[in-house]
Design an enzyme around this catalytic site. Structure first.
Site, PDB file in Angstrom:
ATOM      1  N   HIS A   8      -7.821  -5.434   0.058  1.00  0.00           N
ATOM      2  CA  HIS A   8      -6.602  -4.637  -0.018  1.00  0.00           C
ATOM      3  C   HIS A   8      -5.422  -5.284   0.716  1.00  0.00           C
ATOM      4  O   HIS A   8      -4.326  -4.756   0.697  1.00  0.00           O
ATOM      5  CB  HIS A   8      -6.886  -3.238   0.558  1.00  0.00           C
ATOM      6  CG  HIS A   8      -5.780  -2.259   0.371  1.00  0.00           C
ATOM      7  ND1 HIS A   8      -5.218  -1.978  -0.862  1.00  0.00           N
ATOM      8  CD2 HIS A   8      -5.109  -1.486   1.279  1.00  0.00           C
ATOM      9  CE1 HIS A   8      -4.265  -1.069  -0.710  1.00  0.00           C
ATOM     10  NE2 HIS A   8      -4.169  -0.766   0.572  1.00  0.00           N
ATOM     11  N   SER A  44       0.818  -1.208   0.000  1.00  0.00           N
ATOM     12  CA  SER A  44       0.000   0.000   0.000  1.00  0.00           C
ATOM     13  C   SER A  44       0.858   1.267   0.000  1.00  0.00           C
ATOM     14  O   SER A  44       1.732   1.417  -0.846  1.00  0.00           O
ATOM     15  CB  SER A  44      -0.962  -0.064   1.201  1.00  0.00           C
ATOM     16  OG  SER A  44      -2.002   0.859   1.080  1.00  0.00           O
ATOM     17  N   ASP A  81     -10.039  -4.752  -5.200  1.00  0.00           N
ATOM     18  CA  ASP A  81      -9.430  -3.947  -4.137  1.00  0.00           C
ATOM     19  C   ASP A  81     -10.139  -2.604  -4.090  1.00  0.00           C
ATOM     20  O   ASP A  81     -10.060  -1.815  -5.029  1.00  0.00           O
ATOM     21  CB  ASP A  81      -7.933  -3.763  -4.423  1.00  0.00           C
ATOM     22  CG  ASP A  81      -7.192  -3.040  -3.321  1.00  0.00           C
ATOM     23  OD1 ASP A  81      -7.844  -2.379  -2.485  1.00  0.00           O
ATOM     24  OD2 ASP A  81      -5.955  -3.122  -3.284  1.00  0.00           O
TER      25      ASP A  81
END
Length: 267
Positions: free
Chosen positions: A248, A98, A220
């Site tokens: 995610h 991320s 996601d």
């Protein structure tokens, strides 16, 4: 006096300390280094592994956080470089989830000697839509998110953790994410969320030129497939794999898929 980076970022070194290659794992927003537990354990026999917490998360030094210093991802990149310098890390393989995907990108551009390969899991250079670019969110969406965080942080955590994890048949995964999110001071979480969601590092990723693996979930909420495709198109020497996972956090919900992709890339 500058804090010791090892203490400041709660650095832990595990695995094969005599291994020729070093892996550095970096976590995303709302989690900490424990998010990598399953993946790191699967690789620890063959690699030296460095784990750490970003300032403001996990067991990083609470007093190290200030909204003035951490008002962009560049400060987090400097922290990563400090860790590498302190541990004399050269040519490591960086595995970043991320927001840490862009932190790793900035660190690689500033101090390339520390990293020879990048692995970006659910990373995004820009979360907001723009002309000719799909990031996944309109500014109104994000303003609503900040408002919800501000109004009742723990209610927001409960809803957001389920949506982001996106594994409704395994509610314990969302609960685990909710626990690490809830452990972050609400004002810090909101400030960090704004730094992440308002950032734009599209020009930075275009400067990368090293073997890079982009790992993307099938679904996601935070990072649509178009973002992974954008990274793949704009990072020289990159390859992309879409893993059989939803949400995610594929390294938490489907670690075997991530381990398989990592091993193929590393070998």
């Amino acid at each position: 006096m500058k804090a010791d980076p090892i203490v400041k970022n709660n650095v832990n070194i595990i695995g094969n300390l005599d291994a020729k290659e070093t892996l550095i794992f970096a976590h995303g927003f709302g989690t900490d280094q424990t998010a990598w537990h399953s993946v790191a354990n699967a690789l620890k026999n063959n690699y030296k592994i460095i784990l750490y917490d970003n300032v403001g998360a996990g067991n990083a030094l609470p007093e190290a956080y200030s909204s003035n210093r951490y008002n962009s991802l560049f400060s987090y990149a400097d922290d990563l470089i400090d860790i590498c310098e302190t541990l004399a890390v050269k040519d490591a393989i960086m595995i970043a989830h991320s927001v840490s995907g862009m932190i790793a990108t900035l660190a690689k551009l500033k101090a390339p000697q520390h990293f020879k390969k990048l692995i970006l899991v659910g990373a995004s250079p820009r979360y907001r839509n723009d002309e000719g670019y799909i990031g996944g969110f309109e500014q109104d969406d994000l303003d609503g998110l900040y408002q919800a965080m501000d109004t009742n942080y723990f209610a927001w955590v409960s809803g957001f953790s389920s949506i982001a994890m996106n594994n409704p048949d395994r509610p314990e995964l969302a609960q685990s994410f909710a626990n690490t999110l809830s452990a972050i001071r609400p004002d810090i979480a909101q400030a960090v969320a704004k730094v992440i969601f308002q950032s734009d590092h599209r020009e930075d990723v275009k400067q990368l030129d090293s073997p890079t693996l982009i790992i993307q979930s099938k679904e996601d909420i935070a990072v649509p497939l178009q973002v992974a495709e954008y990274l793949n198109k704009n990072i020289k020497g990159s390859t992309m794999v879409v893993v059989n996972a939803t949400g995610h956090f594929p390294h938490i919900s489907a670690p075997a898929e991530i381990i398989k992709a990592l091993k193929q890339f590393l070998n």
